[in-house]
Scaffold this active site. Structure first.
Site, PDB file in Angstrom:
ATOM      1  N   CYS A 115     -39.862  18.860  -7.293  1.00  0.00           N
ATOM      2  CA  CYS A 115     -39.940  18.284  -8.644  1.00  0.00           C
ATOM      3  C   CYS A 115     -40.204  16.787  -8.537  1.00  0.00           C
ATOM      4  O   CYS A 115     -40.159  16.077  -9.539  1.00  0.00           O
ATOM      5  CB  CYS A 115     -38.662  18.570  -9.431  1.00  0.00           C
ATOM      6  SG  CYS A 115     -37.185  18.004  -8.590  1.00  0.00           S
ATOM      7  N   CYS A 174     -35.653   7.962 -28.598  1.00  0.00           N
ATOM      8  CA  CYS A 174     -34.828   8.905 -27.847  1.00  0.00           C
ATOM      9  C   CYS A 174     -34.912   8.746 -26.331  1.00  0.00           C
ATOM     10  O   CYS A 174     -33.885   8.707 -25.663  1.00  0.00           O
ATOM     11  CB  CYS A 174     -35.215  10.315 -28.279  1.00  0.00           C
ATOM     12  SG  CYS A 174     -34.697  11.619 -27.200  1.00  0.00           S
ATOM     13  N   CYS A 218     -38.318  12.342 -23.954  1.00  0.00           N
ATOM     14  CA  CYS A 218     -39.736  12.552 -23.621  1.00  0.00           C
ATOM     15  C   CYS A 218     -40.379  11.178 -23.420  1.00  0.00           C
ATOM     16  O   CYS A 218     -39.952  10.210 -24.033  1.00  0.00           O
ATOM     17  CB  CYS A 218     -40.476  13.218 -24.773  1.00  0.00           C
ATOM     18  SG  CYS A 218     -39.933  14.870 -25.171  1.00  0.00           S
TER      19      CYS A 218
END
Ligand code: SAH
Length: 463
Positions: A419, A93, A96
């Site tokens: 961030c 994917c 993550c």
């Protein structure tokens, strides 16, 4: 980590004996900031996905032009930090990056990354972790496709492709969204709705976006479609709402462009108010389909509380909230300040912020739309008095216009939320050369299982 001195050692790689395409045994000497393992090979640093510091592995090394890539063939000596990923899609994917590491090891990887970067500025506090680091995402995007045997699937695009990885349960997302997506897949099949084909630019349903309010329990479902004519719309929505009475609002967003941007400009509310609300640090925020809202509300409260604690407001301060988004930090700070000025470039976000101030009956904040750097220069020219600055810029950090204007306005305190600690460290270098010192550094794990880390820093003016 990135600049680890161990890197210079060449001892820990056994040179390949046969052809280059044969697997070679390597030892992982460090990790990079995205959690990939680093090896040294032919005097080059190569990063290898899913390899953990200290591990020995057989890897296959391939060259494409100037790039050298490497993949694990088998692991010879496992790290004690390696765990079986909980998600069965993890290796395909790409959403993550760290599920092969125990949560403890993920936290120390992020903490070490911040410590290395912040070495010149001071001590880094222990990272604020998440008690249950799952089910945290309140915003879920899912693309739709139909398979060769006419099954309807939804999920994420494989990196750099239009191929969808069908996903039934994403363990970092709000589970309510996965249940709604399952129903939507069934309905799309039974109502014979055609998923959109990116490659051919044909079909109807492109994406479904779901936003959930963790405290309010309100849920928004957005159907991103290629045109206005939703086949059997009323029936479709009726069944969906019967199966999921928890849905508060349904929106149709029309995106007929060939683009990777998910949402189009044209929006129609099919059911409910077209917005949901959620509560953060005691304030209510209205969230529309397009507005920015932090995606991990549990950790966001911890982050904002830390930022407010760092500012230690007494009630008489003039506060500037730069890069203010929908006004979250401004409103939370307003309780403890005399007045707050927010500046934000995105028009919609500023409209949201003004509305949010009204909803919460906050009268001591003003929001301005514009570039934070330009706005700050104007404040500096006017010699406006500012006591405390909160700044929360996007990933590329702030700019010299903004930072030099802050330095000339000389607020007593700057609370810098980021961030991207790499650009934050760059900006801290500038501010510490212009009359500030770093007093506190607090990393926060806002995005468990991904390699991202948030960092809140308090700077105070030198006496
Ligand atoms: N503080 C908010 C938003 C942070 S995200 C929150 O926590 O919710 C960063 C924000 O900076 C985004 O809303 C983005 O639109 C805004 N932004 C990006 N570039 C900007 C610029 N040059 N000037 C002002 N705002 C900017």
């Amino acid at each position: 980590m990135k600049n680890n001195k161990q890197y210079k050692s060449k001892k820990n790689v056994k040179r390949p004996t046969g052809q280059k395409s044969e697997p070679v045994e390597v030892k992982c000497i460090a990790s990079d900031e995205s959690g990939r393992g680093l090896i040294e090979y032919e005097n080059k640093r190569i990063s290898i996905p899913y390899l953990i510091e200290g591990e020995k592995a057989l890897v296959r090394i391939s060259k494409q032009g100037k790039h050298t890539n490497a993949k694990i063939v088998s692991i010879k000596e496992k790290s004690k930090n390696r765990v079986e990923p909980k998600c069965k899609y993890f290796y395909e994917c790409g959403g993550c990056q760290l599920q092969h590491l125990s949560y403890e090891a993920q936290l120390s990887l992020k903490e070490n990354y911040v410590r290395n970067l912040m070495k010149p500025f001071g001590k880094v506090q222990n990272i604020i972790s998440m008690e249950n680091p799952y089910d945290y995402r309140n915003k879920i995007h899912s693309a739709f496709a139909s398979t060769r045997d006419r099954e309807i699937v939804s999920g994420f695009y494989k990196e750099f492709s239009h191929e969808i990885i069908p996903i039934e349960r994403c363990i970092i997302q709000d589970e309510r969204a996965d249940k709604i997506l399952k129903t939507i897949r069934e309905l799309v099949k039974s109502f014979k709705i055609k998923p959109y084909k990116e490659d051919y630019q044909e079909g109807f349903l492109r994406h479904v976006l779901i936003k959930t309010g963790f405290k309010s329990n309100q849920i928004m479902v957005v159907f991103v479609v290629s045109n206005k004519i939703f086949p059997s719309k009323n029936n479709f929505m009726k069944v969906l709402r019967e199966k999921h009475p928890e849905i508060s609002t349904i929106i149709m967003n029309i995106n007929n462009k060939s683009t990777s941007v998910v949402l189009g400009n044209n929006e129609m509310v099919v059911y409910g108010k077209g917005v949901i609300e959620d509560t953060l640090c005691g304030f209510t925020f209205q969230i529309s389909a397009k507005s920015f809202y932090q995606i991990n509300p549990i950790q966001t409260e911890k982050l904002y509380n830390k930022a407010i604690e760092f500012a230690n407001l007494k009630g008489n301060e003039t506060v500037l909230d730069a890069y203010s988004g929908i006004g979250t930090i401004s409103l939370i700070a307003s309780k403890k300040a005399s007045e707050v000025i927010g500046v934000e470039i995105n028009r919609d976000a500023v409209q949201n912020a003004i509305k949010n101030a009204r909803i919460n009956k906050v009268n001591n904040v003003k929001f301005y739309q514009g570039d934070a750097g330009e706005f700050m220069m104007a404040l500096a020219n006017d010699k406006t008095h500012i006591d405390t600055v909160f700044m929360d810029p996007p990933r590329n950090g702030s700019d010299e216009k903004f930072l030099s204007s802050v330095a000339s306005l000389k607020p007593k305190k700057i609370v810098y939320i980021s961030c991207n600690p790499t650009t934050q460290a760059r900006d801290l270098k500038y501010l510490t050369s212009r009359g500030y010192r770093v007093d506190k550094i607090q990393p926060v794990d806002m995005f468990p299982h991904t390699s991202h880390v948030e960092c809140c820093v308090l700077l105070v003016k030198n006496k």
